[in-house]
Scaffold this active site. Structure first.
Site, PDB file in Angstrom:
ATOM      1  N   ASP A 135       0.848  -1.186   0.000  1.00 47.97           N
ATOM      2  CA  ASP A 135       0.000   0.000   0.000  1.00 47.97           C
ATOM      3  C   ASP A 135       0.888   1.242   0.000  1.00 47.97           C
ATOM      4  O   ASP A 135       2.018   1.210   0.512  1.00 47.97           O
ATOM      5  CB  ASP A 135      -0.889   0.039   1.246  1.00 47.97           C
ATOM      6  CG  ASP A 135      -1.922  -1.070   1.287  1.00 47.97           C
ATOM      7  OD1 ASP A 135      -2.291  -1.580   0.205  1.00 47.97           O
ATOM      8  OD2 ASP A 135      -2.360  -1.429   2.395  1.00 47.97           O
ATOM      9  N   ASP A 157      -1.163  -2.172  -4.605  1.00 48.18           N
ATOM     10  CA  ASP A 157      -2.448  -2.403  -3.927  1.00 48.18           C
ATOM     11  C   ASP A 157      -3.076  -1.050  -3.606  1.00 48.18           C
ATOM     12  O   ASP A 157      -3.111  -0.171  -4.447  1.00 48.18           O
ATOM     13  CB  ASP A 157      -2.223  -3.275  -2.693  1.00 48.18           C
ATOM     14  CG  ASP A 157      -3.508  -3.937  -2.188  1.00 48.18           C
ATOM     15  OD1 ASP A 157      -4.559  -3.795  -2.838  1.00 48.18           O
ATOM     16  OD2 ASP A 157      -3.458  -4.593  -1.131  1.00 48.18           O
ATOM     17  N   ASP A 161      -5.508   3.019   2.469  1.00 51.03           N
ATOM     18  CA  ASP A 161      -6.413   2.069   3.112  1.00 51.03           C
ATOM     19  C   ASP A 161      -6.553   2.408   4.587  1.00 51.03           C
ATOM     20  O   ASP A 161      -5.544   2.608   5.291  1.00 51.03           O
ATOM     21  CB  ASP A 161      -5.907   0.635   2.954  1.00 51.03           C
ATOM     22  CG  ASP A 161      -6.146   0.086   1.561  1.00 51.03           C
ATOM     23  OD1 ASP A 161      -6.745   0.795   0.728  1.00 51.03           O
ATOM     24  OD2 ASP A 161      -5.712  -1.059   1.290  1.00 51.03           O
ATOM     25  N   ARG A 214     -12.974   1.938  -5.623  1.00 49.44           N
ATOM     26  CA  ARG A 214     -12.682   2.258  -4.220  1.00 49.44           C
ATOM     27  C   ARG A 214     -12.386   3.747  -4.027  1.00 49.44           C
ATOM     28  O   ARG A 214     -11.299   4.135  -3.635  1.00 49.44           O
ATOM     29  CB  ARG A 214     -11.532   1.411  -3.677  1.00 49.44           C
ATOM     30  CG  ARG A 214     -11.767  -0.079  -3.797  1.00 49.44           C
ATOM     31  CD  ARG A 214     -10.621  -0.896  -3.220  1.00 49.44           C
ATOM     32  NE  ARG A 214     -10.866  -2.325  -3.363  1.00 49.44           N
ATOM     33  CZ  ARG A 214     -10.011  -3.278  -2.979  1.00 49.44           C
ATOM     34  NH1 ARG A 214      -8.870  -2.942  -2.413  1.00 49.44           N
ATOM     35  NH2 ARG A 214     -10.316  -4.546  -3.152  1.00 49.44           N
TER      36      ARG A 214
END
Length: 322
Positions: A135, A157, A161, A214
């Protein structure tokens, strides 16, 4: 501040009156059409005592991975200025009470990411994140985090997050491009025991430029506040609310987005969505689902009319703008 709603279109004025009727929280302040939203901290990261990062600590400038890691993992408050491009590998821990800020528009972290785990009071600003191998920024078991005026592109990724009972987070004025999975809020359908009552995150004034999905994708958090963001050509979906989350999607600008707001994605059960005055340009109709189940926003905030968001956000999001 003098009243300015008379300068806005009637539809926007009526929406403000509807949104604030019967509530005791302070209403958002709508700026005139030509004005840009404040660059100051807004949203959930103002709660729980606020987010100050390293505060007034003397700044240290770093130019190497070793110096960055040493300073951001040290105890106590620190303001860390990143100059130039620093290459990291994997996820690198950030300690509490830190401000990590890029110098100018070209400062970058490439290859690896920042892990904000089991800490509080962290600010990350004005950095270019590229080609991360996990991430770019991972926030877990942490509170009072502000991620602001960064640019993210071409990573493995998640770009940002937020998961595992994290709370009081604001993601603002960032630009996301050339990337698939932008932002999770809640990592798993089976983590409700930790996440219910937490994962309160604000997304505002972000630019999603041709990314896939997302933006964010939410589980459990209620309310998650998504306002004044610009979505251009997102190919999967814009906002997703799942796992009984409550997401307030307010005054965003969607351009060329077929699935603007959805209440289910993947194998996750449905979430709840409240909509207000989003601007749709060649875009699909957002889904509204159980709007009464979306909790009220508890903080005051400054907001622009939706039709102004494209020009304001493209002019102010990303690095080199603060």
């Amino acid at each position: 501040m003098r009243s300015i709603t008379r300068r806005l279109p009637f539809l926007v004025v009526a929406a403000v009156l509807t949104a604030t009727a019967g509530t005791t929280v302070a209403a958002p302040q709508l700026l005139p059409k030509a004005a840009a939203s404040t660059y100051a901290l807004q949203g959930w990261a103002t709660q729980g005592g606020g987010t100050t990062g390293g505060g007034s600590a003397s700044a240290v400038t770093v130019t190497t991975a070793a110096a960055l890691i040493s300073n951001m993992q040290a105890s106590g408050a620190r303001v860390i200025r990143v100059s130039g491009t620093i290459t990291l590998s994997g996820m690198n821990k950030v300690a509490a009470n830190k401000t990590i800020i890029g110098v100018g528009s070209g400062s970058a972290i490439v290859g690896g990411g920042l892990n904000v785990a089991s800490v509080s009071n962290v600010i990350i600003r004005n950095l270019n994140f590229r080609n991360w191998d996990d991430d770019a920024i991972n926030v877990q078991y942490s509170t009072r985090v502000w991620i602001d005026h960064n640019s993210f592109s071409n990573g493995y990724d998640g770009a940002v997050d937020v998961k595992r009972a994290s709370d009081y987070v604001t993601v603002s004025w960032n630009k996301f491009s050339n990337h698939d999975k932008v932002g999770l809020i809640g990592h798993s359908d089976d983590n409700g025991g930790e996440d219910r009552g937490k994962l309160r995150v604000t997304y505002y004034a972000n630019w999603f430029d041709g990314t896939t999905q997302r933006h964010p994708r939410v589980r459990f958090g209620n309310p998650v506040h998504v306002f004044n963001n610009y979505y251009r050509g997102t190919s999967g979906y814009g906002v997703a609310s799942t796992c009984n989350a409550g997401v307030y999607v307010e005054r965003n600008y969607f351009e060329g987005v077929s699935k603007t707001v959805v209440a289910q994605t993947g194998d996750s059960p449905e979430g709840n969505v409240k909509l207000l005055n989003n601007y749709l340009a060649n875009s699909g109709t957002p889904v509204s689902r159980n709007a009464g189940s979306v909790a009220a926003i508890p903080y005051s905030y400054v907001v622009d009319a939706a039709e102004s968001v494209k020009s304001i956000v493209t002019g102010g999001a990303g690095t080199g703008k603060i």
